[in-house]
Design a protein around this motif. Structure first.
Motif, PDB file in Angstrom:
ATOM      1  N   ARG A  81       0.750  -1.141   0.021  1.00  0.00           N
ATOM      2  CA  ARG A  81       0.024  -0.067  -0.022  1.00  0.00           C
ATOM      3  C   ARG A  81       0.832   1.363   0.049  1.00  0.00           C
ATOM      4  NH1 ARG A  81      -4.580  -0.492  -1.916  1.00  0.00           N
ATOM      5  NH2 ARG A  81      -5.353   1.202  -0.561  1.00  0.00           N
ATOM      6  N   ALA A  82       1.933   1.102   0.788  1.00  0.00           N
ATOM      7  CA  ALA A  82       2.747   2.544   0.696  1.00  0.00           C
ATOM      8  C   ALA A  82       3.539   2.570  -0.438  1.00  0.00           C
ATOM      9  CB  ALA A  82       3.946   1.989   1.968  1.00  0.00           C
ATOM     10  N   GLN A  83       3.667   1.797  -1.345  1.00  0.00           N
ATOM     11  CA  GLN A  83       4.200   2.072  -2.699  1.00  0.00           C
ATOM     12  C   GLN A  83       3.400   2.999  -3.447  1.00  0.00           C
ATOM     13  OE1 GLN A  83       6.957   0.755  -3.666  1.00  0.00           O
ATOM     14  NE2 GLN A  83       7.097  -1.252  -2.910  1.00  0.00           N
ATOM     15  N   GLN A  84       1.842   2.737  -3.220  1.00  0.00           N
ATOM     16  CA  GLN A  84       1.191   3.728  -4.039  1.00  0.00           C
ATOM     17  C   GLN A  84       0.431   4.789  -2.903  1.00  0.00           C
ATOM     18  OE1 GLN A  84      -1.425   0.646  -4.771  1.00  0.00           O
ATOM     19  NE2 GLN A  84       0.298  -0.605  -5.168  1.00  0.00           N
ATOM     20  N   TRP A  85       0.910   5.145  -2.123  1.00  0.00           N
ATOM     21  CA  TRP A  85       0.602   6.049  -0.958  1.00  0.00           C
ATOM     22  C   TRP A  85       0.147   7.231  -1.659  1.00  0.00           C
ATOM     23  CZ3 TRP A  85      -1.861   3.977   2.959  1.00  0.00           C
ATOM     24  CH2 TRP A  85      -2.287   4.730   3.869  1.00  0.00           C
ATOM     25  N   LYS A  86      -1.045   7.450  -2.044  1.00  0.00           N
ATOM     26  CA  LYS A  86      -1.628   8.740  -2.784  1.00  0.00           C
ATOM     27  C   LYS A  86      -1.632   9.899  -2.219  1.00  0.00           C
ATOM     28  CE  LYS A  86      -4.356   6.483  -6.075  1.00  0.00           C
ATOM     29  NZ  LYS A  86      -5.470   5.371  -5.671  1.00  0.00           N
ATOM     30  N   ALA A  87      -1.624   9.800  -0.494  1.00  0.00           N
ATOM     31  CA  ALA A  87      -1.637  11.158   0.184  1.00  0.00           C
ATOM     32  C   ALA A  87      -0.552  11.648   0.231  1.00  0.00           C
ATOM     33  CB  ALA A  87      -2.065  10.746   1.675  1.00  0.00           C
ATOM     34  N   ALA A  88       0.513  11.076   0.194  1.00  0.00           N
ATOM     35  CA  ALA A  88       2.132  11.454  -0.032  1.00  0.00           C
ATOM     36  C   ALA A  88       2.456  11.819  -1.284  1.00  0.00           C
ATOM     37  CB  ALA A  88       3.301  10.106   0.264  1.00  0.00           C
ATOM     38  N   ARG A  89       1.887  11.129  -2.382  1.00  0.00           N
ATOM     39  CA  ARG A  89       2.112  11.603  -3.918  1.00  0.00           C
ATOM     40  C   ARG A  89       1.385  12.919  -3.953  1.00  0.00           C
ATOM     41  NH1 ARG A  89       5.147   8.602  -3.854  1.00  0.00           N
ATOM     42  NH2 ARG A  89       6.107  10.499  -3.899  1.00  0.00           N
ATOM     43  N   ALA A  90       0.222  13.267  -3.335  1.00  0.00           N
ATOM     44  CA  ALA A  90      -0.613  14.402  -3.496  1.00  0.00           C
ATOM     45  C   ALA A  90       0.147  15.766  -3.184  1.00  0.00           C
ATOM     46  CB  ALA A  90      -1.895  14.128  -2.855  1.00  0.00           C
ATOM     47  N   LEU A  91       0.975  15.451  -2.218  1.00  0.00           N
ATOM     48  CA  LEU A  91       1.555  16.808  -1.608  1.00  0.00           C
ATOM     49  C   LEU A  91       2.695  17.281  -2.559  1.00  0.00           C
ATOM     50  CD1 LEU A  91       2.542  15.424   2.000  1.00  0.00           C
ATOM     51  CD2 LEU A  91       0.719  16.821   1.222  1.00  0.00           C
ATOM     52  N   GLY A  92       3.202  16.479  -3.435  1.00  0.00           N
ATOM     53  CA  GLY A  92       4.100  16.867  -4.689  1.00  0.00           C
ATOM     54  C   GLY A  92       5.371  17.304  -3.839  1.00  0.00           C
ATOM     55  N   THR A  93       5.884  17.082  -2.660  1.00  0.00           N
ATOM     56  CA  THR A  93       6.895  17.447  -1.959  1.00  0.00           C
ATOM     57  C   THR A  93       7.710  16.536  -1.337  1.00  0.00           C
ATOM     58  OG1 THR A  93       5.919  17.501   0.390  1.00  0.00           O
ATOM     59  CG2 THR A  93       5.806  19.478  -1.263  1.00  0.00           C
ATOM     60  N   LEU A  94       7.439  15.066  -1.700  1.00  0.00           N
ATOM     61  CA  LEU A  94       8.281  14.028  -1.399  1.00  0.00           C
ATOM     62  C   LEU A  94       8.805  13.151  -2.701  1.00  0.00           C
ATOM     63  CD1 LEU A  94       5.743  12.455   1.337  1.00  0.00           C
ATOM     64  CD2 LEU A  94       8.125  13.455   1.796  1.00  0.00           C
ATOM     65  N   ARG A  95       9.955  12.660  -2.552  1.00  0.00           N
ATOM     66  CA  ARG A  95      10.066  11.830  -3.760  1.00  0.00           C
ATOM     67  C   ARG A  95       9.508  10.513  -4.103  1.00  0.00           C
ATOM     68  NH1 ARG A  95      15.656  13.715  -5.367  1.00  0.00           N
ATOM     69  NH2 ARG A  95      16.325  11.422  -5.742  1.00  0.00           N
ATOM     70  N   ASP A  96       9.975  10.158  -5.197  1.00  0.00           N
ATOM     71  CA  ASP A  96       9.075   8.931  -5.541  1.00  0.00           C
ATOM     72  C   ASP A  96       9.401   7.564  -4.774  1.00  0.00           C
ATOM     73  OD1 ASP A  96       7.405  10.347  -7.270  1.00  0.00           O
ATOM     74  OD2 ASP A  96       8.741   9.824  -8.789  1.00  0.00           O
ATOM     75  N   THR A  97      10.687   7.049  -4.564  1.00  0.00           N
ATOM     76  CA  THR A  97      11.151   5.858  -4.004  1.00  0.00           C
ATOM     77  C   THR A  97      10.565   5.681  -2.585  1.00  0.00           C
ATOM     78  OG1 THR A  97      13.004   6.203  -5.116  1.00  0.00           O
ATOM     79  CG2 THR A  97      13.000   4.495  -3.573  1.00  0.00           C
ATOM     80  N   MET A  98       9.844   4.676  -2.350  1.00  0.00           N
ATOM     81  CA  MET A  98       9.274   4.473  -0.888  1.00  0.00           C
ATOM     82  C   MET A  98      10.400   3.548  -0.450  1.00  0.00           C
ATOM     83  SD  MET A  98       7.708   2.379   1.264  1.00  0.00           S
ATOM     84  CE  MET A  98       7.501   0.702   0.543  1.00  0.00           C
ATOM     85  N   VAL A  99      10.529   3.950   0.865  1.00  0.00           N
ATOM     86  CA  VAL A  99      11.463   3.045   1.661  1.00  0.00           C
ATOM     87  C   VAL A  99      10.730   2.593   3.143  1.00  0.00           C
ATOM     88  CG1 VAL A  99      13.840   3.214   3.136  1.00  0.00           C
ATOM     89  CG2 VAL A  99      13.439   4.615   1.095  1.00  0.00           C
ATOM     90  N   PHE A 100      10.402   1.259   3.133  1.00  0.00           N
ATOM     91  CA  PHE A 100       9.422   1.100   4.189  1.00  0.00           C
ATOM     92  C   PHE A 100      10.194   0.639   5.786  1.00  0.00           C
ATOM     93  CE2 PHE A 100       6.540  -2.133   5.814  1.00  0.00           C
ATOM     94  CZ  PHE A 100       5.426  -1.283   5.821  1.00  0.00           C
ATOM     95  N   ALA A 101      10.723  -0.272   5.957  1.00  0.00           N
ATOM     96  CA  ALA A 101      11.082  -0.858   7.238  1.00  0.00           C
ATOM     97  C   ALA A 101      11.980  -1.857   7.087  1.00  0.00           C
ATOM     98  CB  ALA A 101       9.989  -1.006   8.201  1.00  0.00           C
ATOM     99  N   THR A 102      12.827  -2.206   8.239  1.00  0.00           N
ATOM    100  CA  THR A 102      13.800  -3.345   8.105  1.00  0.00           C
ATOM    101  C   THR A 102      13.671  -3.915   9.728  1.00  0.00           C
ATOM    102  OG1 THR A 102      15.901  -4.107   7.426  1.00  0.00           O
ATOM    103  CG2 THR A 102      15.929  -1.883   8.804  1.00  0.00           C
ATOM    104  N   GLY A 103      14.034  -5.190   9.485  1.00  0.00           N
ATOM    105  CA  GLY A 103      14.204  -5.847  10.812  1.00  0.00           C
ATOM    106  C   GLY A 103      13.399  -6.934  11.004  1.00  0.00           C
ATOM    107  N   ASN A 104      12.869  -7.391  12.365  1.00  0.00           N
ATOM    108  CA  ASN A 104      12.190  -8.511  12.600  1.00  0.00           C
ATOM    109  C   ASN A 104      10.761  -8.046  13.047  1.00  0.00           C
ATOM    110  OD1 ASN A 104      11.161 -10.710  13.811  1.00  0.00           O
ATOM    111  ND2 ASN A 104      12.887 -10.849  15.545  1.00  0.00           N
ATOM    112  N   PRO A 105       9.855  -8.779  12.351  1.00  0.00           N
ATOM    113  CA  PRO A 105       8.361  -8.437  12.497  1.00  0.00           C
ATOM    114  C   PRO A 105       7.940  -8.792  13.882  1.00  0.00           C
ATOM    115  CG  PRO A 105       8.592  -9.569  10.490  1.00  0.00           C
ATOM    116  CD  PRO A 105      10.035  -9.536  11.202  1.00  0.00           C
ATOM    117  N   HIS A 106       8.748  -9.570  14.716  1.00  0.00           N
ATOM    118  CA  HIS A 106       8.151 -10.099  15.749  1.00  0.00           C
ATOM    119  C   HIS A 106       9.090  -9.362  16.785  1.00  0.00           C
ATOM    120  CE1 HIS A 106       5.626 -13.040  14.076  1.00  0.00           C
ATOM    121  NE2 HIS A 106       6.356 -13.339  13.279  1.00  0.00           N
ATOM    122  N   ALA A 107       9.827  -8.278  16.604  1.00  0.00           N
ATOM    123  CA  ALA A 107      10.919  -7.782  17.686  1.00  0.00           C
ATOM    124  C   ALA A 107       9.907  -7.056  18.753  1.00  0.00           C
ATOM    125  CB  ALA A 107      11.463  -6.374  16.885  1.00  0.00           C
TER     126      ALA A 107
END
Ligand code: URA
Length: 276
Positions: A81-107
């Motif tokens: 979902r984050a890849q196509q997060w329209k609210a971010a796109r709509a601002l026009g002030t954020l760059r295109d590449t989405m950087v999500f998260a890293t690590g252990n989902p059970h951390a």
């Protein structure tokens, strides 16, 4: 059956995702929304459910629906979902590449920074540049590896600075934080870590809704969606300020998190960065 709150949040998330950042609300609606927001931020009691939630349907449509799946599936869904997060796109002030998260989902420990920078955008992973190396050192001092914790950002896109940006970075502004906030809040609900460390004031602004300085917020527990939160200085602050007192301040915040998670702490660890 979804509650009225679920339906309203779902609807508002959809609108936000499609780039609609403003809705007209009267005083009564404003009071109800404010109450829900506070309850969610402070981890207050969830709105009552009339009957148990429905079985999981494939292809959920919003971060709220992601609450109903396993952690890995929820995170995979949120990443998509984050890849196509329209609210971010709509601002026009954020760059295109989405950087999500890293690590252990059970951390049990989750660390939240502000936004990807040049290095993170290039490698599509949070905290891989100089600040990331400092963070890795801090984690190593705690006896933790990067792979054992969950590392994310309040803003998933590198804030833009015009055509000649080069390697320059900036912190996300309030609108950029607000646009991406549903994602990090959904990550927290998916992972439900034992505690969260906000790395810097921008992260605290997102998760705690506070404009207070890091020095005012640190040294005490806060809460985000029922999860204890500690605020500390951003690792890049330590790159600029090499004083023993700055190192000790961050270290005390880490010790508090270790104590909270009942991680082993040696006498040597307790005394790191104390004046000789
Ligand atoms: N600073 C952050 O806050 N996040 C990153 O991912 C990198 C640097």
């Amino acid at each position: 059956m979804p509650t009225l709150r679920d339906i309203a949040i779902d609807g508002l998330s959809h609108m936000q995702e499609s780039g609609q950042l403003r809705v007209a609300v009267d005083e009564e609606a404003r009071a109800i929304l404010r109450g829900w927001m506070l309850a969610q931020r402070q981890g207050g009691p969830p709105a009552p459910q009339a009957v148990p939630p429905p079985p999981v349907q494939p292809g959920p449509e919003s971060p709220q629906q992601a609450d109903m799946q396993g952690v890995e599936e929820k995170l995979a869904y949120l990443r998509e979902r984050a890849q196509q997060w329209k609210a971010a796109r709509a601002l026009g002030t954020l760059r295109d590449t989405m950087v999500f998260a890293t690590g252990n989902p059970h951390a049990r420990l989750m660390l939240v920074g502000e936004a990807p920078g040049y290095d993170e955008e290039r490698l599509q992973e949070p905290f891989v540049g100089k600040a990331g190396q400092k963070l890795n050192q801090i984690l190593a001092a705690m006896g933790l590896k990067r792979e054992e914790v969950y590392i994310s950002n309040v803003c998933k896109f590198r804030p833009a600075m015009g055509d000649n940006q080069g390697t320059a970075n900036r912190a996300p502004n309030d609108a950029e934080i607000a646009a991406c906030l549903p994602l990090i809040l959904a990550e927290i609900r998916a992972i439900r870590p034992g505690c969260i460390i906000c790395l810097g004031g921008t992260s605290a602004k997102g998760l705690l809704g506070s404009n207070a300085s890091v020095s005012a917020l640190r040294g005490q527990w806060h809460e985000c969606q029922g999860i204890p939160v500690r605020v500390t200085y951003h690792p890049s602050y330590l790159l600029r300020n090499e004083s023993l007192s700055a190192k000790r301040a961050v270290w005390e915040d880490m010790l508090a998190a270790m104590e909270h998670l009942q991680l082993p702490i040696s006498a040597k660890q307790r005394s790191y960065f104390l004046p000789a």
